[in-house]
Motif scaffolding. Structure first.
Motif, short mmCIF file in Angstrom:
data_model
loop_
_atom_site.label_atom_id
_atom_site.label_comp_id
_atom_site.label_asym_id
_atom_site.label_seq_id
_atom_site.Cartn_x
_atom_site.Cartn_y
_atom_site.Cartn_z
N ASN A 1 -21.03 -38.69 3.39
CA ASN A 1 -20.28 -38.58 4.65
C ASN A 1 -19.34 -37.38 4.64
N GLY A 2 -18.80 -37.03 3.48
CA GLY A 2 -17.98 -35.82 3.41
C GLY A 2 -18.80 -34.57 3.71
N GLY A 3 -20.01 -34.51 3.14
CA GLY A 3 -20.91 -33.38 3.44
C GLY A 3 -21.36 -33.36 4.88
N ALA A 4 -21.67 -34.54 5.41
CA ALA A 4 -22.10 -34.62 6.80
C ALA A 4 -20.97 -34.22 7.75
N ALA A 5 -19.74 -34.63 7.45
CA ALA A 5 -18.60 -34.26 8.29
C ALA A 5 -18.38 -32.75 8.28
N THR A 6 -18.51 -32.14 7.11
CA THR A 6 -18.35 -30.70 7.01
C THR A 6 -19.43 -29.98 7.80
N ALA A 7 -20.67 -30.44 7.66
CA ALA A 7 -21.79 -29.83 8.39
C ALA A 7 -21.62 -30.00 9.90
N MET A 8 -21.18 -31.18 10.34
CA MET A 8 -20.98 -31.42 11.77
C MET A 8 -19.90 -30.50 12.34
N TYR A 9 -18.84 -30.31 11.57
CA TYR A 9 -17.75 -29.48 12.05
C TYR A 9 -18.22 -28.07 12.34
N PHE A 10 -19.07 -27.53 11.47
CA PHE A 10 -19.55 -26.16 11.65
C PHE A 10 -20.76 -26.05 12.56
N ALA A 11 -21.58 -27.10 12.64
CA ALA A 11 -22.83 -27.02 13.40
C ALA A 11 -22.67 -27.39 14.87
N LEU A 12 -21.76 -28.29 15.18
CA LEU A 12 -21.59 -28.77 16.55
C LEU A 12 -20.40 -28.08 17.21
N ASP A 13 -20.56 -27.76 18.47
CA ASP A 13 -19.50 -27.04 19.19
C ASP A 13 -18.58 -28.01 19.93
N GLY A 14 -17.38 -27.57 20.13
CA GLY A 14 -16.45 -28.23 21.02
C GLY A 14 -15.88 -29.54 20.50
N VAL A 15 -15.44 -30.33 21.47
CA VAL A 15 -14.75 -31.58 21.17
C VAL A 15 -15.69 -32.59 20.53
N LYS A 16 -16.95 -32.64 20.96
CA LYS A 16 -17.89 -33.60 20.39
C LYS A 16 -18.10 -33.34 18.90
N GLY A 17 -18.22 -32.08 18.52
CA GLY A 17 -18.39 -31.75 17.11
C GLY A 17 -17.18 -32.12 16.28
N THR A 18 -16.00 -31.84 16.82
CA THR A 18 -14.78 -32.18 16.11
C THR A 18 -14.61 -33.69 16.00
N ALA A 19 -14.91 -34.42 17.08
CA ALA A 19 -14.79 -35.88 17.05
C ALA A 19 -15.79 -36.50 16.09
N ALA A 20 -17.03 -36.01 16.08
CA ALA A 20 -18.04 -36.53 15.16
C ALA A 20 -17.65 -36.25 13.72
N ALA A 21 -17.15 -35.04 13.46
CA ALA A 21 -16.72 -34.69 12.11
C ALA A 21 -15.53 -35.55 11.67
N ALA A 22 -14.61 -35.80 12.57
CA ALA A 22 -13.44 -36.62 12.24
C ALA A 22 -13.85 -38.06 11.94
#
Length: 125
Positions: A81-102
């Motif tokens: 989940n730590g790796g997935a959160a890091t990948a989501m933060y960089f791969a997804l744009d905007g608020v949805k990416g930040t919320a998913a990573a968080a």
């Protein structure tokens, strides 16, 4: 000997919990295919809430709780989940990416908390 009524009730309750958990996940993940706009947002949020509540109840079951408390499981949840959160933060744009990573990062932090708590219990019996 036939099963007791309380055992049958427990099995039915478990099946309903799993069914609601699955339905909540399906609604949260599949709302975009069927709906759009405000309806999609409502279905996603409602499905997420149902999955969260029923998943929390399921995690308190003795067998699942014991599995989630194992060190190997905690390490896997932390690293994955730590790796997935890091990948989501960089791969997804905007608020949805930040919320998913968080949200995914919170799962990783929860697993890390379980690892630390277990080490403290083992070190100080």
């Amino acid at each position: 000997m036939s099963p007791s009524p309380s055992a049958a009730t427990s099995v039915v309750a478990d099946l309903l919990l799993w069914a609601f958990f699955g339905a909540g996940l399906a609604a949260a993940l599949g709302a975009g295919v069927v709906l759009d706009g405000a309806q999609q947002n409502v279905a996603t949020i409602a499905g997420s809430a149902v999955a969260l509540v029923t998943g929390t109840r399921l995690a308190r079951k003795p067998g699942i709780s014991a599995f989630l408390a194992r060190p190997g499981t905690l390490w896997f949840l932390f690293l994955f989940n730590g790796g997935a959160a890091t990948a989501m933060y960089f791969a997804l744009d905007g608020v949805k990416g930040t919320a998913a990573a968080a949200a995914t990062g919170l799962v990783a932090l929860g697993a890390a908390g379980g690892i630390v708590a277990r080490r403290r219990r083992v070190a100080h019996p």
